[in-house]
Design a protein around this motif. Structure first.
Motif, PDB file in Angstrom:
ATOM      1  N   LEU A 163     103.647  12.172  43.976  1.00 41.85           N
ATOM      2  CA  LEU A 163     104.590  11.966  42.881  1.00 41.85           C
ATOM      3  C   LEU A 163     105.383  13.230  42.569  1.00 41.85           C
ATOM      4  CD1 LEU A 163     102.267   9.951  40.475  1.00 41.85           C
ATOM      5  CD2 LEU A 163     103.974   9.033  42.044  1.00 41.85           C
ATOM      6  N   MET A 164     104.772  14.382  42.814  1.00 43.23           N
ATOM      7  CA  MET A 164     105.454  15.639  42.540  1.00 43.23           C
ATOM      8  C   MET A 164     104.788  16.743  43.341  1.00 43.23           C
ATOM      9  SD  MET A 164     105.187  18.685  40.577  1.00 43.23           S
ATOM     10  CE  MET A 164     104.255  18.337  39.085  1.00 43.23           C
ATOM     11  N   HIS A 197      95.695  12.192  40.408  1.00 44.24           N
ATOM     12  CA  HIS A 197      95.130  13.538  40.433  1.00 44.24           C
ATOM     13  C   HIS A 197      96.246  14.577  40.296  1.00 44.24           C
ATOM     14  CE1 HIS A 197      91.172  12.112  42.053  1.00 44.24           C
ATOM     15  NE2 HIS A 197      91.949  11.115  42.451  1.00 44.24           N
ATOM     16  N   PHE A 198      96.026  15.508  39.387  1.00 50.00           N
ATOM     17  CA  PHE A 198      96.955  16.625  39.224  1.00 50.00           C
ATOM     18  C   PHE A 198      96.234  17.890  39.643  1.00 50.00           C
ATOM     19  CE2 PHE A 198      98.888  20.068  36.746  1.00 50.00           C
ATOM     20  CZ  PHE A 198     100.212  19.943  37.170  1.00 50.00           C
ATOM     21  N   LEU A 199      96.854  18.650  40.560  1.00 48.48           N
ATOM     22  CA  LEU A 199      96.207  19.835  41.118  1.00 48.48           C
ATOM     23  C   LEU A 199      97.109  21.055  40.983  1.00 48.48           C
ATOM     24  CD1 LEU A 199      95.748  17.253  43.371  1.00 48.48           C
ATOM     25  CD2 LEU A 199      93.955  18.851  44.037  1.00 48.48           C
ATOM     26  N   LEU A 200      96.492  22.211  40.933  1.00 41.45           N
ATOM     27  CA  LEU A 200      97.207  23.483  40.892  1.00 41.45           C
ATOM     28  C   LEU A 200      96.759  24.351  42.055  1.00 41.45           C
ATOM     29  CD1 LEU A 200      96.988  24.359  37.088  1.00 41.45           C
ATOM     30  CD2 LEU A 200      99.066  23.757  38.348  1.00 41.45           C
ATOM     31  N   HIS A 201      97.724  25.033  42.677  1.00 43.66           N
ATOM     32  CA  HIS A 201      97.365  25.987  43.711  1.00 43.66           C
ATOM     33  C   HIS A 201      96.808  27.240  43.050  1.00 43.66           C
ATOM     34  CE1 HIS A 201      97.757  28.995  46.901  1.00 43.66           C
ATOM     35  NE2 HIS A 201      97.591  27.972  47.725  1.00 43.66           N
ATOM     36  N   VAL A 202      95.691  27.748  43.593  1.00 40.59           N
ATOM     37  CA  VAL A 202      94.940  28.832  42.956  1.00 40.59           C
ATOM     38  C   VAL A 202      94.639  29.920  43.980  1.00 40.59           C
ATOM     39  CG1 VAL A 202      92.690  29.405  41.925  1.00 40.59           C
ATOM     40  CG2 VAL A 202      93.929  27.360  41.193  1.00 40.59           C
ATOM     41  N   SER A 203      94.664  31.152  43.535  1.00 41.99           N
ATOM     42  CA  SER A 203      94.177  32.259  44.340  1.00 41.99           C
ATOM     43  C   SER A 203      92.659  32.297  44.222  1.00 41.99           C
ATOM     44  CB  SER A 203      94.760  33.587  43.844  1.00 41.99           C
ATOM     45  OG  SER A 203      94.021  34.677  44.362  1.00 41.99           O
ATOM     46  N   ALA A 214      90.477  29.888  54.031  1.00 40.49           N
ATOM     47  CA  ALA A 214      89.756  31.124  54.350  1.00 40.49           C
ATOM     48  C   ALA A 214      90.598  32.366  54.076  1.00 40.49           C
ATOM     49  CB  ALA A 214      89.312  31.104  55.808  1.00 40.49           C
ATOM     50  N   THR A 215      91.925  32.204  53.984  1.00 41.77           N
ATOM     51  CA  THR A 215      92.793  33.355  53.683  1.00 41.77           C
ATOM     52  C   THR A 215      92.895  33.624  52.192  1.00 41.77           C
ATOM     53  OG1 THR A 215      94.854  32.059  53.544  1.00 41.77           O
ATOM     54  CG2 THR A 215      94.149  32.808  55.736  1.00 41.77           C
ATOM     55  N   GLY A 216      92.330  32.694  51.360  1.00 37.79           N
ATOM     56  CA  GLY A 216      92.277  32.991  49.929  1.00 37.79           C
ATOM     57  C   GLY A 216      93.091  32.106  49.027  1.00 37.79           C
ATOM     58  N   GLY A 217      93.606  30.991  49.518  1.00 37.70           N
ATOM     59  CA  GLY A 217      94.367  30.075  48.667  1.00 37.70           C
ATOM     60  C   GLY A 217      93.859  28.653  48.806  1.00 37.70           C
ATOM     61  N   SER A 218      93.925  27.881  47.718  1.00 39.63           N
ATOM     62  CA  SER A 218      93.502  26.480  47.763  1.00 39.63           C
ATOM     63  C   SER A 218      94.057  25.765  46.541  1.00 39.63           C
ATOM     64  CB  SER A 218      91.975  26.372  47.786  1.00 39.63           C
ATOM     65  OG  SER A 218      91.577  25.023  47.973  1.00 39.63           O
ATOM     66  N   TYR A 219      93.849  24.449  46.510  1.00 39.31           N
ATOM     67  CA  TYR A 219      94.242  23.650  45.352  1.00 39.31           C
ATOM     68  C   TYR A 219      93.007  23.251  44.575  1.00 39.31           C
ATOM     69  CZ  TYR A 219      99.094  23.149  46.881  1.00 39.31           C
ATOM     70  OH  TYR A 219     100.404  23.394  47.214  1.00 39.31           O
ATOM     71  N   PHE A 220      93.068  23.402  43.249  1.00 39.97           N
ATOM     72  CA  PHE A 220      92.000  22.971  42.353  1.00 39.97           C
ATOM     73  C   PHE A 220      92.495  21.759  41.569  1.00 39.97           C
ATOM     74  CE2 PHE A 220      89.439  27.162  41.598  1.00 39.97           C
ATOM     75  CZ  PHE A 220      89.268  27.280  42.975  1.00 39.97           C
ATOM     76  N   THR A 221      91.611  20.782  41.371  1.00 38.27           N
ATOM     77  CA  THR A 221      91.961  19.610  40.576  1.00 38.27           C
ATOM     78  C   THR A 221      91.871  19.950  39.097  1.00 38.27           C
ATOM     79  OG1 THR A 221      91.089  18.166  42.296  1.00 38.27           O
ATOM     80  CG2 THR A 221      91.434  17.191  40.123  1.00 38.27           C
ATOM     81  N   LYS A 235     102.270  23.230  41.668  1.00 39.07           N
ATOM     82  CA  LYS A 235     101.810  21.928  41.190  1.00 39.07           C
ATOM     83  C   LYS A 235     101.854  20.862  42.288  1.00 39.07           C
ATOM     84  CE  LYS A 235     103.519  22.906  36.520  1.00 39.07           C
ATOM     85  NZ  LYS A 235     104.438  22.462  35.442  1.00 39.07           N
ATOM     86  N   MET A 236     100.833  19.983  42.247  1.00 37.48           N
ATOM     87  CA  MET A 236     100.777  18.832  43.150  1.00 37.48           C
ATOM     88  C   MET A 236     100.216  17.637  42.372  1.00 37.48           C
ATOM     89  SD  MET A 236      99.171  18.543  46.985  1.00 37.48           S
ATOM     90  CE  MET A 236      97.491  18.987  46.549  1.00 37.48           C
ATOM     91  N   HIS A 237     100.948  16.546  42.377  1.00 36.30           N
ATOM     92  CA  HIS A 237     100.577  15.343  41.633  1.00 36.30           C
ATOM     93  C   HIS A 237     100.470  14.192  42.631  1.00 36.30           C
ATOM     94  CE1 HIS A 237     101.583  12.529  37.962  1.00 36.30           C
ATOM     95  NE2 HIS A 237     100.386  12.308  38.473  1.00 36.30           N
ATOM     96  N   LEU A 238      99.250  13.671  42.805  1.00 38.91           N
ATOM     97  CA  LEU A 238      98.991  12.626  43.804  1.00 38.91           C
ATOM     98  C   LEU A 238      98.537  11.342  43.133  1.00 38.91           C
ATOM     99  CD1 LEU A 238      96.942  14.679  46.441  1.00 38.91           C
ATOM    100  CD2 LEU A 238      99.416  14.292  46.370  1.00 38.91           C
ATOM    101  N   PHE A 239      98.910  10.220  43.766  1.00 37.90           N
ATOM    102  CA  PHE A 239      98.453   8.911  43.296  1.00 37.90           C
ATOM    103  C   PHE A 239      97.864   8.174  44.491  1.00 37.90           C
ATOM    104  CE2 PHE A 239      98.789   4.491  41.831  1.00 37.90           C
ATOM    105  CZ  PHE A 239      98.315   4.610  40.530  1.00 37.90           C
ATOM    106  N   HIS A 240      96.543   7.904  44.415  1.00 41.99           N
ATOM    107  CA  HIS A 240      95.831   7.226  45.489  1.00 41.99           C
ATOM    108  C   HIS A 240      95.646   5.749  45.130  1.00 41.99           C
ATOM    109  CE1 HIS A 240      94.887  11.147  47.104  1.00 41.99           C
ATOM    110  NE2 HIS A 240      94.122  11.480  46.065  1.00 41.99           N
TER     111      HIS A 240
END
Length: 482
Positions: free
Chosen positions: A410-411, A435-441, A379-386, A416-421
């Motif tokens: 993984l990283m 899944h590879f994700l980026l933090h986004v405004s 709600a403050t304006g930041g999130s991660y997008f896949t 950057k955020m790299h997840l393995f489920h």
């Protein structure tokens, strides 16, 4: 500490109570002289096990222990809750309560499933009437949450509060009725509709199927999520309920209904209704109809969960009570633990491919919550997008199976955020999702650094997971064998 419920009478309703308590982690003892009781309750349990876990999006408690007893005192000894569901004969119920008073502990609450008798009639002559109240459920008890709680002046505020607390704990919606009355509230409403329906069939105006179609394709859908009064409030438009009452109130004086009269129950009427019912539903066995009913209820209630409305809101609250698995960062983190519901299946009878992505997306959402990227932060304006996803389907998953997803980071650094489920059923690997994700405004919709506390937590987990063996399948291209 496991709690114990005693079920007195193991018919359709008693069996439903047994299933509800058992699947919510309680030990259950059943007393029923019927030699077929164990088989009948076993069949109810089979239906409950395939449907009730599908209402939860978190891991339900481990199933309690079920036992059958020939001795009433043995069945109720040490029970926290005793539920009476014997046939609707007052003299039989009073006899059962007389025996219960000699056997049940003084702290136990005794609920009656009666659909018609007032609690004062059940309490009459008992040595401890304050332990007994009406707890009237609806079939199937293991899915439908509402229960009418009808006390008397004999029931203390503490007993009423404990009854509500226990029923809420097992996922039900207790509604305390303010005054006792024959047939309580719900069955009086149903009786009005039932009487009118009998007249409509008897007078040849509509068949049983046509009446059911009007309900299930019309107002039944509205009632499932808004009830009667809220539906009519909407019908009043912007002027609201007063306008609706002014507009339609006069119709109550018109001679439309026959609610004060009951059609004579002749053999001809019974045969007419039975024949129409056979034509409508006779191609299905009762067990098939129960499973169809349960699957439909689960699907509708899960849709209401997504809207956080009505019965769905209640289920979301129950999920919060059940809670998420503990977070231990020294190993892959359990980010999802649930049972596969009916609406996750495809035409082949196993979990459809889109639901694997759904499950892994939920796991990613849970991981984001763990590092602090929750609803308040977003709600403050930041999130991660896949930015990229790769799913491997390794083995089949079927209705009711309890699955869990274990997530390795993984990283995690900067944006950057790299997840393995990894999805498991027991020790069986069902699928993996990378899944590879980026933090986004959310303001610019472009990559941006996360808040310091989020990056710090992400780095902490990534460093802990760097010491773990690299999961098999990371970076795998399509159709490439190991």
């Amino acid at each position: 500490m496991t709690k114990t419920a005693a079920i007195i009478g193991g018919g359709v309703i008693g069996g439903g109570w047994a299933a509800r308590f058992l699947l919510m982690g309680w030990d259950v003892r059943v007393f029923d002289p019927d030699p077929e009781a164990e088989r009948k309750i076993g069949e109810v349990l089979d239906n409950a096990r395939r449907s009730l876990p599908g209402l939860s999006d978190v891991s339900m408690p481990e199933e309690g222990t079920l036992s059958f007893h020939d001795d009433l005192a043995e069945a109720v000894a040490g029970a926290t809750w005793v539920q009476e569901s014997v046939p609707e004969r007052l003299e039989l119920k009073q006899k059962v309560y007389g025996a219960l008073m000699e056997a049940v502990g003084e702290e136990a609450i005794v609920g009656s499933s009666t659909s018609g008798f007032k609690p004062s009639e059940l309490q009459d002559g008992l040595s401890r009437p304050g332990q007994v109240l009406v707890a009237h459920p609806f079939n199937p008890v293991y899915l439908l949450p509402v229960v009418e709680v009808v006390p008397t002046a004999e029931n203390s505020a503490e007993v009423r509060a404990r009854a509500a607390e226990i029923l809420t704990e097992i996922g039900m919606k207790p509604v305390e009725i303010k005054k006792e009355i024959d047939a309580h509230v719900a069955d009086r409403l149903l009786e009005a509709v039932w009487r009118e329906a009998l007249w409509l069939v008897s007078d040849g105006i509509a068949t049983t199927e046509e009446i059911d179609d009007i309900m299930r394709f019309g107002f039944g859908l509205r009632w499932a999520q808004m009830g009667l009064f809220e539906t009519y409030r909407v019908a009043g438009g912007e002027a609201g309920m007063k306008h609706f009452m002014a507009q339609f109130g006069p119709a109550l004086k018109w001679p439309w209904t026959k609610l004060m009269d009951v059609p004579e129950f002749t053999d001809e009427l019974v045969d007419l209704i039975a024949d129409q019912s056979d034509a409508q539903s006779g191609m299905h066995t009762i067990r098939e109809l129960e499973r169809i009913r349960d699957d439909n209820l689960v699907g509708m209630m899960r849709a209401l969960k997504d809207r956080d409305w009505g019965a769905g809101k209640l289920l979301n609250e129950q999920d919060k009570r059940l809670g998420q698995p503990a977070v231990v960062i020294e190993k892959p983190i359990t980010t999802l633990a649930t049972a596969i519901p009916v609406d996750w299946l495809d035409y082949n009878g196993h979990m459809t491919e889109s639901r694997y992505l759904d499950a892994f997306a939920r796991s990613t959402d849970r991981f984001m919550e763990i590092i602090g990227c929750d609803a308040d932060y977003i709600a403050t304006g930041g999130s991660y997008f896949t930015a990229e996803t790769h799913i491997r389907h390794i083995d089949e998953a079927h209705l009711g199976q309890r699955i869990r997803v274990e997530t390795t980071c993984l990283m995690g650094a900067g944006k950057k955020m790299h997840l393995f489920h990894q999805m498991f059923e027991g020790d069986r690997l069902l699928a993996t999702g990378e899944h590879f994700l980026l933090h986004v405004s959310l303001e610019t919709r472009r990559p941006a650094p996360p808040a310091e506390h989020i990056e710090a937590r992400l780095v902490e987990i990534a460093q802990a997971h760097a010491n773990l063996p690299r999961p098999e399948g990371v970076g795998r291209a399509i159709a490439v064998k190991p």
